[in-house]
Design a protein around this motif. Structure first.
Motif, PDB file in Angstrom:
ATOM      1  N   ARG A 595       0.969  -1.125   0.235  1.00 22.28           N
ATOM      2  CA  ARG A 595       0.191  -0.158  -0.238  1.00 22.28           C
ATOM      3  C   ARG A 595       0.710   1.541   0.213  1.00 22.28           C
ATOM      4  NH1 ARG A 595      -4.841  -0.206  -1.138  1.00 22.28           N
ATOM      5  NH2 ARG A 595      -5.390   1.554  -0.615  1.00 22.28           N
ATOM      6  N   MET A 596       1.790   1.305   0.458  1.00 20.28           N
ATOM      7  CA  MET A 596       3.041   2.164   0.996  1.00 20.28           C
ATOM      8  C   MET A 596       3.508   2.133  -0.719  1.00 20.28           C
ATOM      9  SD  MET A 596       4.303   4.513   2.635  1.00 20.28           S
ATOM     10  CE  MET A 596       5.261   6.019   2.194  1.00 20.28           C
ATOM     11  N   ALA A 597       3.714   1.627  -1.089  1.00 16.49           N
ATOM     12  CA  ALA A 597       4.176   1.254  -2.527  1.00 16.49           C
ATOM     13  C   ALA A 597       3.299   2.507  -3.642  1.00 16.49           C
ATOM     14  CB  ALA A 597       4.965  -0.251  -3.548  1.00 16.49           C
ATOM     15  N   ALA A 598       1.880   1.624  -3.753  1.00 24.67           N
ATOM     16  CA  ALA A 598       0.969   2.660  -4.033  1.00 24.67           C
ATOM     17  C   ALA A 598       0.680   3.993  -3.604  1.00 24.67           C
ATOM     18  CB  ALA A 598      -0.671   2.220  -3.640  1.00 24.67           C
ATOM     19  N   LEU A 599       1.436   4.133  -2.665  1.00 23.07           N
ATOM     20  CA  LEU A 599       1.059   5.770  -2.377  1.00 23.07           C
ATOM     21  C   LEU A 599       2.347   6.376  -2.635  1.00 23.07           C
ATOM     22  CD1 LEU A 599      -0.180   7.942  -0.476  1.00 23.07           C
ATOM     23  CD2 LEU A 599       1.435   7.140   1.115  1.00 23.07           C
ATOM     24  N   LEU A 600       3.625   6.124  -2.977  1.00 28.28           N
ATOM     25  CA  LEU A 600       4.856   5.803  -4.077  1.00 28.28           C
ATOM     26  C   LEU A 600       3.940   6.949  -5.184  1.00 28.28           C
ATOM     27  CD1 LEU A 600       7.861   4.691  -2.084  1.00 28.28           C
ATOM     28  CD2 LEU A 600       6.825   6.891  -1.482  1.00 28.28           C
ATOM     29  N   ARG A 601       3.811   5.675  -6.026  1.00 26.70           N
ATOM     30  CA  ARG A 601       3.693   5.107  -6.774  1.00 26.70           C
ATOM     31  C   ARG A 601       2.608   7.111  -7.261  1.00 26.70           C
ATOM     32  NH1 ARG A 601       1.061   0.110  -7.659  1.00 26.70           N
ATOM     33  NH2 ARG A 601       3.223  -0.613  -6.753  1.00 26.70           N
ATOM     34  N   ASP A 602       2.022   7.420  -6.269  1.00 27.54           N
ATOM     35  CA  ASP A 602       1.004   8.404  -6.563  1.00 27.54           C
ATOM     36  C   ASP A 602       1.311   9.108  -6.681  1.00 27.54           C
ATOM     37  OD1 ASP A 602      -1.165   6.084  -7.793  1.00 27.54           O
ATOM     38  OD2 ASP A 602      -2.129   6.220  -5.785  1.00 27.54           O
ATOM     39  N   GLY A 603       2.931   9.692  -5.845  1.00 24.74           N
ATOM     40  CA  GLY A 603       3.489  10.476  -5.856  1.00 24.74           C
ATOM     41  C   GLY A 603       3.218  10.999  -4.319  1.00 24.74           C
ATOM     42  N   GLY A 604       2.320  10.094  -3.524  1.00 23.56           N
ATOM     43  CA  GLY A 604       2.175  10.578  -2.239  1.00 23.56           C
ATOM     44  C   GLY A 604       1.033  11.508  -1.504  1.00 23.56           C
ATOM     45  N   VAL A 605       0.513  11.073  -2.956  1.00 21.38           N
ATOM     46  CA  VAL A 605      -1.698  11.002  -2.595  1.00 21.38           C
ATOM     47  C   VAL A 605      -2.372  10.083  -3.185  1.00 21.38           C
ATOM     48  CG1 VAL A 605      -3.181  12.425  -3.608  1.00 21.38           C
ATOM     49  CG2 VAL A 605      -0.858  13.158  -3.158  1.00 21.38           C
ATOM     50  N   VAL A 606      -3.142   9.051  -2.176  1.00 26.60           N
ATOM     51  CA  VAL A 606      -4.135   8.069  -2.094  1.00 26.60           C
ATOM     52  C   VAL A 606      -5.757   8.672  -1.990  1.00 26.60           C
ATOM     53  CG1 VAL A 606      -2.987   6.327  -2.222  1.00 26.60           C
ATOM     54  CG2 VAL A 606      -4.089   7.450  -0.076  1.00 26.60           C
ATOM     55  N   VAL A 607      -6.373   7.723  -2.921  1.00 29.52           N
ATOM     56  CA  VAL A 607      -7.969   8.326  -2.812  1.00 29.52           C
ATOM     57  C   VAL A 607      -8.222   8.054  -1.188  1.00 29.52           C
ATOM     58  CG1 VAL A 607     -10.459   8.081  -3.712  1.00 29.52           C
ATOM     59  CG2 VAL A 607      -7.919   7.957  -5.034  1.00 29.52           C
ATOM     60  N   PRO A 608      -8.711   9.029  -0.005  1.00 25.29           N
ATOM     61  CA  PRO A 608      -9.303   8.694   0.987  1.00 25.29           C
ATOM     62  C   PRO A 608     -10.383   7.640   0.863  1.00 25.29           C
ATOM     63  CG  PRO A 608     -10.496  10.732   0.323  1.00 25.29           C
ATOM     64  CD  PRO A 608      -9.232  10.411  -1.238  1.00 25.29           C
ATOM     65  N   SER A 609     -10.780   7.197   1.930  1.00 21.78           N
ATOM     66  CA  SER A 609     -10.962   5.686   2.543  1.00 21.78           C
ATOM     67  C   SER A 609     -11.874   5.652   3.627  1.00 21.78           C
ATOM     68  CB  SER A 609     -11.097   4.578   1.750  1.00 21.78           C
ATOM     69  OG  SER A 609      -9.561   4.643   2.275  1.00 21.78           O
ATOM     70  N   PRO A 610     -11.996   4.850   4.477  1.00 19.37           N
ATOM     71  CA  PRO A 610     -12.227   4.464   5.759  1.00 19.37           C
ATOM     72  C   PRO A 610     -11.663   4.331   6.406  1.00 19.37           C
ATOM     73  CG  PRO A 610     -14.621   3.746   4.782  1.00 19.37           C
ATOM     74  CD  PRO A 610     -12.872   3.434   3.601  1.00 19.37           C
ATOM     75  N   ALA A 611     -10.976   5.161   7.550  1.00 17.34           N
ATOM     76  CA  ALA A 611      -9.960   4.811   8.578  1.00 17.34           C
ATOM     77  C   ALA A 611      -9.822   3.382   8.827  1.00 17.34           C
ATOM     78  CB  ALA A 611     -10.488   5.647   9.408  1.00 17.34           C
ATOM     79  N   GLN A 612      -9.116   3.039   8.115  1.00 20.01           N
ATOM     80  CA  GLN A 612      -8.120   1.536   8.596  1.00 20.01           C
ATOM     81  C   GLN A 612      -7.288   1.259   7.918  1.00 20.01           C
ATOM     82  OE1 GLN A 612      -9.583  -2.229   6.724  1.00 20.01           O
ATOM     83  NE2 GLN A 612     -11.895  -1.412   7.715  1.00 20.01           N
ATOM     84  N   GLU A 613      -6.246   0.334   8.935  1.00 23.14           N
ATOM     85  CA  GLU A 613      -4.682   0.080   8.740  1.00 23.14           C
ATOM     86  C   GLU A 613      -5.434  -0.537   6.958  1.00 23.14           C
ATOM     87  OE1 GLU A 613      -0.806  -1.915  10.005  1.00 23.14           O
ATOM     88  OE2 GLU A 613      -1.894  -0.898  11.064  1.00 23.14           O
ATOM     89  N   GLY A 614      -3.974   0.309   5.978  1.00 19.51           N
ATOM     90  CA  GLY A 614      -3.629  -0.104   5.279  1.00 19.51           C
ATOM     91  C   GLY A 614      -4.743   0.865   3.877  1.00 19.51           C
ATOM     92  N   GLN A 615      -5.214   1.644   5.060  1.00 18.99           N
ATOM     93  CA  GLN A 615      -6.145   2.540   3.552  1.00 18.99           C
ATOM     94  C   GLN A 615      -5.564   4.486   3.359  1.00 18.99           C
ATOM     95  OE1 GLN A 615      -8.777   2.007   2.331  1.00 18.99           O
ATOM     96  NE2 GLN A 615      -7.819  -0.029   3.602  1.00 18.99           N
ATOM     97  N   GLY A 616      -5.693   5.104   2.938  1.00 22.68           N
ATOM     98  CA  GLY A 616      -5.719   5.830   2.126  1.00 22.68           C
ATOM     99  C   GLY A 616      -5.774   7.421   3.113  1.00 22.68           C
ATOM    100  N   ARG A 617      -5.402   8.259   2.875  1.00 26.64           N
ATOM    101  CA  ARG A 617      -5.273   9.903   3.449  1.00 26.64           C
ATOM    102  C   ARG A 617      -6.434  10.976   2.240  1.00 26.64           C
ATOM    103  NH1 ARG A 617      -3.342  14.536   1.287  1.00 26.64           N
ATOM    104  NH2 ARG A 617      -2.396  13.983  -0.623  1.00 26.64           N
ATOM    105  N   ALA A 618      -6.890  11.758   3.841  1.00 32.31           N
ATOM    106  CA  ALA A 618      -7.750  12.908   3.098  1.00 32.31           C
ATOM    107  C   ALA A 618      -7.353  14.106   2.348  1.00 32.31           C
ATOM    108  CB  ALA A 618      -8.765  12.830   3.649  1.00 32.31           C
ATOM    109  N   GLU A 619      -8.003  14.882   1.608  1.00 29.87           N
ATOM    110  CA  GLU A 619      -7.279  15.721   0.880  1.00 29.87           C
ATOM    111  C   GLU A 619      -7.306  16.979   2.504  1.00 29.87           C
ATOM    112  OE1 GLU A 619      -5.972  16.593  -1.503  1.00 29.87           O
ATOM    113  OE2 GLU A 619      -5.292  15.127  -3.162  1.00 29.87           O
ATOM    114  N   PRO A 620      -6.333  17.294   2.072  1.00 32.36           N
ATOM    115  CA  PRO A 620      -6.020  18.762   3.669  1.00 32.36           C
ATOM    116  C   PRO A 620      -7.358  19.914   2.951  1.00 32.36           C
ATOM    117  CG  PRO A 620      -3.889  18.414   2.547  1.00 32.36           C
ATOM    118  CD  PRO A 620      -4.824  17.224   2.167  1.00 32.36           C
ATOM    119  N   ALA A 621      -8.009  20.427   3.978  1.00 28.91           N
ATOM    120  CA  ALA A 621      -9.388  21.462   3.362  1.00 28.91           C
ATOM    121  C   ALA A 621      -8.838  22.032   4.750  1.00 28.91           C
ATOM    122  CB  ALA A 621     -10.233  20.395   3.945  1.00 28.91           C
ATOM    123  N   CYS A 622      -7.568  23.099   4.915  1.00 29.68           N
ATOM    124  CA  CYS A 622      -7.563  24.088   6.062  1.00 29.68           C
ATOM    125  C   CYS A 622      -6.454  25.629   5.424  1.00 29.68           C
ATOM    126  CB  CYS A 622      -7.987  23.713   7.392  1.00 29.68           C
ATOM    127  SG  CYS A 622      -6.116  22.360   7.725  1.00 29.68           S
TER     128      CYS A 622
END
Ligand code: C2E
Ligand code: CA
Ligand code: CA
Length: 622
Positions: A595-622
Motif C-alpha cells: 500500500r505504501m508502494a501505491a502511495l509512492l506511485r501516486d506521488g504521495g496522494v491516495v484516494v481517501p477511504s474509511p479509517a482502517q490500517e492500509g487505507q489512504g489519506r484525506a485531502e487537506p481542507a484548511c
C-alpha cells in the motif's frame, strides 16, 4: 561464631601437651646438667685434694701434726669443702680440718661427696692418705641457676607461642565471622541476602503464622546503571536499602534478592490492612531524589504484596505470588504497589507464553513493517514512520504496544531492531526495483535496545552491512532513550548523528521534557505526543502547550511533527499553531509495504477511504 565445647577441649589438651613436653625437656636437661656439674665438682675436689695432699707428705713423714693442721687450713679458701682428714699409713688420723662456719640450709640438706687421695714421699712410698668431704651445694646452685634460666627461656617461648596462637585464633575467628556475614548478607547494602531472606521466609511459612511478603523492584534501574554508571547504580541501591529499613519494624526483615530486587517480610502481628498501608507508604515515601556526584537521580519502586498463609503457604509460593504482583504494579505504571490475586498468575503465564512465541518469531524473522506517512501542510509526503508488525498464528495480529514491552523485558528488543533493519532493506529494494523513491523511513529505537556496547556495535554494524544510508533511514527516540550520557564515547545517539542519520524526539511532552537536553542533542524533528494533539481544536490549554513547544522547537531549528492527528479540525488548528508535519489516522493509517508502494506511485496522494490500517489519506481542507 559460637565456640563449640569440642574446640575448647582440644585447645586445653593442646596446651597441656605442650606443657608436658616442656616439662620432660626440662627434666632431661636438668638431669644432664646435674651429671655434668656433679662430675665437674668431683674433679675439682679431687684436684684440690691432690694439690693439698702433695704438700702434706713431709708432715706425714715427720709425724708433724701441727704442720699438717696448718697445711690442711688451705681448704678454708675452698668454701665447698666441709672437712678433710689426713691419715697416716697405719690408718690413724694425723690432723683434721673442719669448717668453722655453720653450714647453711642447702649445705646441711644438699648431701655431700667425698674423695680420697694417697700421699707419697719424694722417692715413691705411700706415706698416708688425705680424705676430703665437700658439700654438694655448689652443684645444686649451678643446677638451680641453669634450670632457672631454662625455665625462663621456656616460659618466654611458651608465652610467645601462646601470643602468636591467640592472634592466629583471633584472625581465624574474624575470618570465620566475615565468611558467615558474607554468606548471609549483601555486601553492598548490608541487608540479608537471598539465602538468608528465603530461609527466614521459609521459617515463617513453616510456622503458619500470618505474615506479609513484598517484592520490590527499583524502577528504571537498568537505565540509571547504563546511563549514569555503576557507581550511581550502587548509590541508588544503598539509598533504597536505607529507606526501606527505616520504614519497617525492628523484627521485620529486609533483604536484597539480587540486582535491583528487594524483599520485605512483615512478621506477625500483620494483616491485609497493615501490609497495604506499609506498601502504600513505601511507594509514597521512597521516591525521593538521590544526589550522586552532583547529579540528582529520581528513584521509585514498584511493590508486589502477597500474604501468608492466605496466598501461599510456602516460601517459594509466596515469592512467586509477590513477584507476580510486583510485575503487575510495574505494568500498571511504575511507582505503584499491587496485591496478588489468582488472576495475576494467569496473566503472567500468558506473558511467559507470549515471550516464548516472540523468541520463535524473531528466529524466523516473522516481523514486518507498516509505514505511516507524514505530510506537510500542503498534503505532500515528507516522511514515513516504520512501525513493527507481528501476526502470530494463534493470536492473530499482536500490537507492538503489547509485544515490545515483553521483548524489552526479555532483553530481545535489540534483536527486533536488527530484523527490522533487514526488513526495511528488502522493502526499499523492492520499491526501488519499481522505480519508486521513498522519503527517509524513521524507525523507533527502544531505550532497552542500545544499552550495552555489544548491542550498539551490532546495530551500527547492521546499518553498515545493509548499506542503509541517512537518505533512507532515520530514527525516533523517546526521551528515556536519549536520557544517556551524550559525552560518553559509546553514546548511540552521538554515533548515529556522527554517521549523518537524522533523529526525532518521539512522544515529546510525556517524559522529562528537558529543554537543556534538547539543546545539547540537536535533533531534526520533535514529535508532539498525541495527548496534546487529540482534540486540540477545542482545548485552549492543549493549544497553548503545543504553541509553546512549537516555538521552542523552531528556536532550536527543529521541525515539529504533530502525531496521532485523527480529526481534520485538529489538523487545521495544529497547522495554525505552527506544526510543520502531520501524522495520524485522518491522513493515513500505517500502510503495509504494497500500500505504501501505491502511495509512492501516486506521488504521495491516495484516494481517501474509511479509517482502517492500509487505507489512504484525506485531502487537506484548511
Ligand atoms: P509511536 O512510536 O508513538 O508510534 C505511533 C503509534 O501511534 C503507532 O501505533 C500508530 O499506529 C499510532 N497512531 C498513528 N496515528 C494515530 C492516530 O491518529 N490515532 C491513534 N490512536 N493512534 C495513531 P503502533 O504501531 O501500535 O505502535 C505503538 C508504539 O509501539 C509506538 O508508538 C512505538 O512506541 C512502539 N513501536 C512500534 N514499532 C516499534 C519498533 O519498531 N521499535 C520500537 N522500539 N518500538 C516500536
Ligand atoms: Ca514513533
Ligand atoms: Ca509517538
Amino acid at each position: 561464631m559460637v565456640k563449640g565445647p569440642g574446640l575448647l577441649l582440644r585447645r586445653g589438651s593442646d596446651t597441656l601437651l605442650a606443657c608436658a613436653a616442656m616439662l620432660i625437656v626440662a627434666l632431661l636437661l636438668g638431669l644432664f646438667e646435674y651429671l655434668q656439674l656433679d662430675h665437674r665438682q668431683q674433679e675439682a675436689l679431687r684436684t684440690q685434694a691432690e694439690l693439698v695432699g702433695r704438700t702434706t707428705a713431709a708432715a706425714l713423714l715427720f709425724d708433724d701434726a701441727a704442720e699438717a693442721r696448718v697445711l690442711l687450713a688451705a681448704f678454708e679458701a675452698a668454701p665447698a669443702v666441709a672437712s678433710a682428714q689426713l691419715l697416716r699409713s697405719d690408718g690413724h688420723t694425723l690432723a683434721e680440718f673442719r669448717r668453722a662456719a655453720a653450714p647453711d640450709w642447702l649445705e646441711r640438706h644438699g648431701g655431700s661427696l667425698a674423695t680420697e687421695v694417697t700421699v707419697s714421699g719424694d722417692n715413691g712410698p705411700v706415706v698416708g692418705k688425705l680424705r676430703v668431704r665437700a658439700f654438694r651445694a655448689p652443684t645444686w646452685r649451678g643446677l638451680a641457676s641453669v634450670m632457672l634460666a631454662a625455665v625462663l627461656i621456656m616460659a618466654l617461648a611458651l608465652s610467645v607461642v601462646a601470643l602468636a596462637s591467640r592472634r592466629q585464633r583471633a584472625r581465624v575467628r574474624a575470618a570465620d565471622a566475615r565468611t558467615h556475614y558474607l554468606a548471609h548478607h549483601d555486601v553492598l547494602t548490608g541487608l540479608a541476602n537471598r539465602e538468608r531472606f528465603t530461609s527466614e521466609l521459609a521459617h515463617v511459612a513453616a510456622s503458619g503464622a500470618p505474615a506479609a511478603l513484598m517484592c520490590l523492584d527499583v524502577d528504571d534501574f537498568k537505565l540509571i546503571n547504563d546511563t549514569r554508571g555503576h557507581a550511581a547504580g550502587d548509590a541508588v541501591l544503598r539509598a533504597v536499602a536505607q529507606r526501606l529499613q527505616s520504614l519497617v519494624r525492628s523484627h521485620d526483615e529486609v533483604g536484597r534478592l539480587g540486582g535491583d530486587e528487594f524483599a520485605l517480610l512483615l512478621r506477625a502481628p500483620v494483616d491485609q490492612r497493615i501490609a497495604s498501608s506499609v506498601a502504600q507508604r513505601i511507594v509514597e515515601v521512597l521516591p525521593r531524589r538521590i544526589e550522586h556526584e552532583g547529579v540528582s537521580l529520581k528513584v521509585g519502586v514498584s511493590v508486589g504484596l502477597a500474604l501468608l498463609p492466605e496466598d501461599a503457604a510456602t516460601a517459594e509460593g509466596a515469592l512467586a505470588c509477590a513477584d507476580m504482583a510486583m510485575y503487575q504494579a510495574k505494568h500498571a505504571g511504575k511507582g505503584a504497589w499491587s496485591r496478588y490475586t489468582p488472576a495475576l498468575g494467569e496473566a503472567q503465564r500468558e506473558r511467559r507464553e507470549l515471550a516464548q512465541a516472540l523468541r520463535l518469531a524473531l528466529a524466523r524473522e516473522e516481523f514486518t513493517l507498516a509505514y505511516q506517512p507524514l505530510f506537510d501542510g500542503h498534503g505532500r509526503l515528507q516522511g514515513v514512520e516504520g512501525l513493527a508488525r507481528w501476526q502470530d498464528a494463534q493470536r492473530g495480529p499482536v500490537p507492538p504496544g503489547q509485544f515490545i514491552p515483553v521483548l524489552e523485558e526479555a532483553g530481545l528488543v535489540g534483536e527486533l531492531g536488527l530484523v527490522l533493519l533487514k526488513r526495511l532493506r528488502l522493502d526499499l529494494d523492492a520499491w526501488a526495483d519499481e522505480g519508486l523513491h521513498c522519503p527517509p523511513v524513521a524507525l523507533n529505537l527502544s531505550s532497552h535496545q542500545c544499552r550495552q556496547e555489544a548491542q550498539r556495535e551490532r546495530f551500527l554494524q547492521q546499518l553498515h552491512t545493509l548499506r542503509l544510508t541517512p537518505r533512507e533511514v532515520e530514527f525516533e527516540l523517546t526521551e528515556s532513550t536519549v536520557f544517556e550520557d551524550l559525552d560518553s564515547p559509546v553514546s548511540v545517539v552521538r554515533a548515529l548523528q556522527s554517521r549523518g542519520y537524522a533523529l526525532a524526539i518521539d512522544d515529546f511532552g510525556t517524559g522529562y521534557s528537558s529543554l537543556a537536553y534538547l539543546l545539547r542533542l540537536r535533533c531534526d524533528k520533535l514529535k508532539i505526543d498525541r495527548v496534546f494533539v487529540d482534540g486540540v481544536a477545542d482545548r485552549a490549554d492543549a493549544a497553548l502547550l503545543v504553541e509553546t513547544m512549537v516555538r521552542v522547537a523552531h528556536a532550536m531549528g527543529m521541525r515539529v511533527v504533530a502525531e496521532g492527528v485523527e480529526r481534520e479540525a485538529d489538523r487545521c488548528r495544529l497547522l495554525a499553531l505552527g506544526c510543520d508535519l502531520f501524522q495520524g489516522f485522518c491522513l493515513s493509517h500505517p500502510l503495509p509495504p504494497r500500500r505504501m508502494a501505491a502511495l509512492l506511485r501516486d506521488g504521495g496522494v491516495v484516494v481517501p477511504s474509511p479509517a482502517q490500517e492500509g487505507q489512504g489519506r484525506a485531502e487537506p481542507a484548511c
